[in-house]
Design an enzyme around this catalytic site. Sequence first.
Site, mmCIF file in Angstrom:
data_model
loop_
_atom_site.group_PDB
_atom_site.id
_atom_site.type_symbol
_atom_site.label_atom_id
_atom_site.label_comp_id
_atom_site.label_asym_id
_atom_site.label_seq_id
_atom_site.Cartn_x
_atom_site.Cartn_y
_atom_site.Cartn_z
ATOM 1 N N ASP A 194 5.604 -3.355 -5.436
ATOM 2 C CA ASP A 194 5.583 -2.696 -4.127
ATOM 3 C C ASP A 194 4.817 -3.571 -3.140
ATOM 4 O O ASP A 194 4.044 -3.098 -2.319
ATOM 5 C CB ASP A 194 4.958 -1.301 -4.228
ATOM 6 C CG ASP A 194 5.171 -0.459 -2.965
ATOM 7 O OD1 ASP A 194 6.079 -0.784 -2.171
ATOM 8 O OD2 ASP A 194 4.424 0.502 -2.755
ATOM 9 N N ASP A 213 -2.985 -1.375 -4.397
ATOM 10 C CA ASP A 213 -1.923 -0.417 -4.729
ATOM 11 C C ASP A 213 -1.067 -0.887 -5.909
ATOM 12 O O ASP A 213 0.107 -1.228 -5.745
ATOM 13 C CB ASP A 213 -1.051 -0.168 -3.482
ATOM 14 C CG ASP A 213 -0.265 1.136 -3.566
ATOM 15 O OD1 ASP A 213 -0.388 1.834 -4.591
ATOM 16 O OD2 ASP A 213 0.466 1.443 -2.609
HETATM 17 N N1 ADP Z 1 -10.280 -0.124 -2.012
HETATM 18 C C1 ADP Z 1 -9.942 0.203 -0.765
HETATM 19 N N2 ADP Z 1 -10.822 -0.004 0.258
HETATM 20 C C2 ADP Z 1 -10.478 0.320 1.521
HETATM 21 N N3 ADP Z 1 -9.307 0.852 1.888
HETATM 22 C C3 ADP Z 1 -8.403 1.082 0.921
HETATM 23 C C4 ADP Z 1 -8.671 0.773 -0.446
HETATM 24 N N4 ADP Z 1 -7.586 1.116 -1.182
HETATM 25 C C5 ADP Z 1 -6.691 1.611 -0.316
HETATM 26 N N5 ADP Z 1 -7.161 1.597 0.958
HETATM 27 C C6 ADP Z 1 -6.455 2.041 2.166
HETATM 28 O O1 ADP Z 1 -5.659 3.169 1.869
HETATM 29 C C7 ADP Z 1 -4.277 2.866 2.063
HETATM 30 C C8 ADP Z 1 -3.454 3.503 0.947
HETATM 31 O O2 ADP Z 1 -3.850 2.986 -0.299
HETATM 32 P P1 ADP Z 1 -2.761 2.597 -1.387
HETATM 33 O O3 ADP Z 1 -3.487 2.188 -2.632
HETATM 34 O O4 ADP Z 1 -1.812 1.601 -0.815
HETATM 35 O O5 ADP Z 1 -2.062 3.994 -1.660
HETATM 36 P P2 ADP Z 1 -0.578 4.529 -1.393
HETATM 37 O O6 ADP Z 1 -0.013 4.659 -2.776
HETATM 38 O O7 ADP Z 1 -0.759 5.813 -0.711
HETATM 39 O O8 ADP Z 1 0.164 3.507 -0.575
HETATM 40 C C9 ADP Z 1 -4.192 1.351 2.076
HETATM 41 O O9 ADP Z 1 -3.127 0.873 2.817
HETATM 42 C C10 ADP Z 1 -5.527 0.952 2.655
HETATM 43 O O10 ADP Z 1 -5.458 0.965 4.066
HETATM 44 MG MG MG Z 2 0.194 1.508 -0.474
#
Ligand code: ADP
Ligand code: MG
Length: 259
Positions: A194, A213
């Site tokens: 992804d 992610d």
């Molecule tokens: N470790 C982290 N620190 C800061 N922001 C984060 C972190 N992990 C995720 N985010 C924020 O949250 C958003 C969604 O996280 P993500 O893991 O991509 O989940 P999803 O499955 O909802 O896409 C990311 O695009 C980022 O902006």
């Molecule tokens: Mg994401």
Amino acid sequence: MKKLDKKIRRIDTDRDKLRIKQKDSDSLKVEENVFDEPTLKNLYKLSRKNIIKEMGGAISTGKEANVFYALGPESELAVKIYRITTSTFKAMEAYITKDPRFQNIRHTKRDIVFAWTKKESQNLKRARNAGVRAPEPLGSEKNILIMEFLGEKEVPYPQLKNIALDREDAKRIFEKIVDYMQLLFTEANLIHADLSEYNIIIDPNNLEPIIIDMGQAVTQEHPNAREFLYRDVQNILRYFSRYGLKMSPEELLSKIQAK
Ligand SMILES: Nc1ncnc2c1ncn2[C@@H]1O[C@H](COP(=O)(O)OP(=O)(O)O)[C@@H](O)[C@H]1O
Ligand SMILES: [Mg+2]
């Protein structure tokens, strides 16, 4: 009625114990969906283990998970909470059941979400061990993943899609992402599956990419591995073409698969 009152009171005390901030109605709405009783219990467990000190506000509301800001004993944290009643559960099941690492799990919704959360934590660890910059997983409990916060003083670093770059920086970031895709593939035996400008965070201090992610990342043995890798390659090439970067998907694929 009485039973329900008791239940609500218990949730309220758990909330208080976690000192969950309820500043705006937006994050309240999020909490209604995410913080069901089992999730609150698991959060409370993480706070008893001294992994979480204080829960903060929502960073992101996604299709399957919500990400919250939190404080740990020594550092800022990101808390990713997968919803158990997730709508895309069928898709999750297809990824999990075809992964040789998850052959023995029961196929109820809850179990798949719990396995998914573990899988993301393991994938982040594998990526980091291979030399890829990714958030450090710091613990997990059922549907909750705790990781290093990518940001400073409560402000998360931007996603690649939200940062304007000059061509030179874009080229450097692109090359680093290609390095990471190659390390993931050859060293960690992982395909992100992804990868896009949404799941790449930029550290504004040095304009370095950070890959996030990884719940859906698969190993090369997965029957759709090639297709997922090709899609990742196309996403990255599509995004960077706006900065004048031109490369064929075949060339990028061979770079990624080179030992
Ligand atoms: N470790 C982290 N620190 C800061 N922001 C984060 C972190 N992990 C995720 N985010 C924020 O949250 C958003 C969604 O996280 P993500 O893991 O991509 O989940 P999803 O499955 O909802 O896409 C990311 O695009 C980022 O902006
Ligand atoms: Mg994401």
